[in-house]
Design an enzyme around this catalytic site. Structure first.
Site, short mmCIF file in Angstrom:
data_model
loop_
_atom_site.label_atom_id
_atom_site.label_comp_id
_atom_site.label_asym_id
_atom_site.label_seq_id
_atom_site.Cartn_x
_atom_site.Cartn_y
_atom_site.Cartn_z
N LYS A 1 -25.59 0.80 70.23
CA LYS A 1 -26.27 -0.49 69.96
C LYS A 1 -26.51 -0.69 68.46
O LYS A 1 -26.27 -1.76 67.91
CB LYS A 1 -27.60 -0.50 70.73
N CYS B 1 -32.74 -8.74 65.05
CA CYS B 1 -31.93 -7.57 65.41
C CYS B 1 -31.09 -7.09 64.25
O CYS B 1 -31.23 -5.96 63.79
CB CYS B 1 -31.02 -7.94 66.58
N1 SAJ Z 1 -24.58 -14.82 60.37
C1 SAJ Z 1 -23.91 -15.13 59.19
N2 SAJ Z 1 -22.54 -15.16 59.19
C2 SAJ Z 1 -21.82 -14.91 60.33
C3 SAJ Z 1 -22.50 -14.59 61.52
C4 SAJ Z 1 -23.89 -14.56 61.51
O1 SAJ Z 1 -24.53 -15.36 58.15
O2 SAJ Z 1 -20.58 -14.98 60.25
C5 SAJ Z 1 -26.06 -14.76 60.37
C6 SAJ Z 1 -26.70 -15.81 61.30
O3 SAJ Z 1 -26.78 -17.05 60.67
C7 SAJ Z 1 -28.05 -15.17 61.55
C8 SAJ Z 1 -27.74 -13.67 61.57
O4 SAJ Z 1 -26.48 -13.54 60.92
O5 SAJ Z 1 -28.94 -15.43 60.50
C9 SAJ Z 1 -27.66 -13.06 62.96
O6 SAJ Z 1 -27.00 -13.95 63.86
P1 SAJ Z 1 -25.92 -13.46 64.93
O7 SAJ Z 1 -25.47 -14.64 65.68
O8 SAJ Z 1 -24.87 -12.65 64.26
O9 SAJ Z 1 -26.71 -12.42 65.85
P2 SAJ Z 1 -28.10 -12.41 66.66
O10 SAJ Z 1 -29.14 -11.75 65.81
O11 SAJ Z 1 -28.43 -13.73 67.22
O12 SAJ Z 1 -27.68 -11.43 67.88
C10 SAJ Z 1 -27.15 -10.14 67.58
C11 SAJ Z 1 -25.86 -9.95 68.41
N3 SAJ Z 1 -25.17 -8.75 67.94
C12 SAJ Z 1 -23.83 -8.76 67.63
O13 SAJ Z 1 -23.17 -9.76 67.67
C13 SAJ Z 1 -23.22 -7.47 67.25
C14 SAJ Z 1 -26.21 -9.81 69.90
O14 SAJ Z 1 -25.05 -9.51 70.66
C15 SAJ Z 1 -27.27 -8.73 70.09
O15 SAJ Z 1 -27.63 -8.58 71.47
C16 SAJ Z 1 -28.49 -9.13 69.31
O16 SAJ Z 1 -28.13 -9.15 67.91
C17 SAJ Z 1 -29.57 -8.10 69.56
O17 SAJ Z 1 -30.48 -8.40 70.36
O18 SAJ Z 1 -29.49 -6.98 69.05
#
Ligand code: SAJ
Length: 413
Positions: free
Chosen positions: A213, A267
């Site tokens: 994880k 996360c």
């Molecule tokens: N972000 C970027 N650029 C990107 C992708 C995301 O700047 O290309 C930023 C988003 O805007 C945001 C942050 O990253 O601020 C996180 O967003 P996210 O959509 O990547 O993830 P979370 O936090 O909503 O959910 C993540 C997910 N983990 C992965 O994709 C590996 C989800 O599957 C997990 O279950 C979750 O964390 C968790 O609970 O751990």
């Protein structure tokens, strides 16, 4: 193993949807939470968090008599612990006190044959610690760390992996990693998840499941840091980073993520630190990625300040406050951090546009005015895009031609 009564401890963003899924499979589900208000809300068939469609599923489960919330644990065949694992102190050290108190909550009602699953994202070794706390609280029962396959209670770590905004779909469809403390613990946990999981269940040990994880979220963090670093380099070299990434991604083995104003949410900005804390001498790239992503909001603020200095009383439209696109969750949002910093600018007026909320939360009320999109753009000298909400993609380019645009998400580029 069959499970008629399932208890979920911690009725937040993960626990409540998970409880509702078991209930939708006509299992008796007892949700346990320390928050009396949340318990009362759920027992009315309502929800206290925002997640698409969850309200309907919880309502049906409560009305159907399958889901009930309480502050005091009751006997069950399986217990899932889905409580927060924040930091303690300033050094990004994991705080397992919520898991420890969940153990104190369920220990009195544990019985021979029960299964206990830790779902909370946890540092490596947390499941063994949890089992240790349960063993101390219940010396009359045996646990896997001392009795292996013969233990009275089975224990496993099965981390959640769902994406906020898509939780109900991903709970069912995603594959699961099942880290039992013994093979029988894994088998029992697999039986439990198979009640609603359509994805595959992959069995491993508890430590590997914990690390898996943390690895998933660190992988994403490192890759976002790469994109964020590129965006700052490209800004210096006068190159459009969005075009650059699009072009580079046409290579068959390149898949760069998108830069933004920083990394938010509960996360990805937290979990990599659990790896750094456990092995600081080796986790150099993971730490550096965290630092790059944490630095990005400050870099954005500096860029805005440099432009704002050219105006006497600059009006700054800040488009988006949520931590990512098309959600209303403002917690741990880099956009909020940026707005709070910009609010310190003397003589500037901030117009805050967030189509997914109707009023500003505490902490933002003194920073600026909540404003609709068109109004904000019309009045602004400087337009900063902080979130790639779908509404912002529809902005007419002619409306911003005479403005200075700082687009951290590539929506208007
Ligand atoms: N972000 C970027 N650029 C990107 C992708 C995301 O700047 O290309 C930023 C988003 O805007 C945001 C942050 O990253 O601020 C996180 O967003 P996210 O959509 O990547 O993830 P979370 O936090 O909503 O959910 C993540 C997910 N983990 C992965 O994709 C590996 C989800 O599957 C997990 O279950 C979750 O964390 C968790 O609970 O751990």
């Amino acid at each position: 193993m069959s499970f008629e009564t399932i208890s979920v401890v911690g009725l937040g963003y993960i626990g409540l949807p998970t409880a509702a899924m078991f209930a939708s499979r006509k299992k008796q589900v007892i949700g346990v939470d320390v928050n009396q208000k949340a318990v009362d809300t759920i027992n009315r068939g309502e929800i206290h968090i925002v997640e698409p469609d969850l309200d309907m599923v919880v309502h049906a489960a409560v009305v159907g008599g399958y889901l009930r919330a309480t502050t005091i644990a009751e006997p069950a065949d399986a217990f899932l612990i889905a409580v927060p694992t924040p930091f303690k102190g300033d050094n990004h050290e994991p705080d397992l006190s919520y898991i420890e108190s969940a153990c104190q909550t369920i220990a009195p009602v544990l019985k021979k044959g029960d299964l206990v699953i830790l779902e909370s994202t946890s540092p490596v070794g947390a499941t063994e610690k949890m089992s240790g706390w349960l063993a101390v609280a219940r010396p009359d029962l045996t646990f896997p760390q001392t009795h292996g396959e013969k233990s009275d209670v089975r224990v496993a770590h099965c981390p959640e992996r769902v994406l906020p905004g898509h939780v109900l779909r991903e709970l069912v469809q995603n594959d699961r990693v099942i880290g039992g403390m013994t093979p029988k613990c894994s088998a029992a946990a697999t039986d439990l998840y198979k009640l609603f999981v359509a994805g595959e269940c992959f069995i491993t040990n508890a430590r590997t499941a914990e690390m898996c994880k943390l690895t998933e979220n660190s992988f994403r963090d490192v890759n976002i840091a790469f994109a964020n670093e590129l965006s700052m380099i490209c800004d210096k070299l006068d190159i459009n980073v969005w075009e650059l990434i699009k072009l580079a991604n046409r290579h068959p083995r390149v898949k760069i993520l998108q830069p933004g104003p920083g990394v938010g949410g509960h996360c990805i900005a937290i979990d990599p630190w659990f790896i750094v804390d456990a092995a600081p001498e080796h986790a150099k790239l993971i730490r550096q990625a965290r630092e790059v992503n944490d630095h990005k909001p400050h870099w954005v603020v500096e860029r805005v300040k440099a432009v704002a200095d050219r105006y006497k009383n600059p009006v700054i439209a800040c488009l988006g406050l949520a931590f990512k696109a098309n959600i209303d969750d403002l917690r741990e949002s880099p956009a909020v951090e940026i707005v709070q910093e910009l609010a310190k600018l003397r003589d500037a007026r901030l117009l805050l546009v967030e189509p997914n909320i109707s009023q500003l939360p505490k902490g933002l009320t003194d920073t600026g005015e909540l404003c609709d999109l068109n109004n904000a753009i019309e009045q602004a000298d400087i337009v900063i895009v902080l979130v790639d909400h779908k509404q912002f993609a529809l902005i007419e380019r002619s409306a911003v031609l005479a403005k200075v645009v700082i687009d951290t998400r590539g929506v208007l580029c």
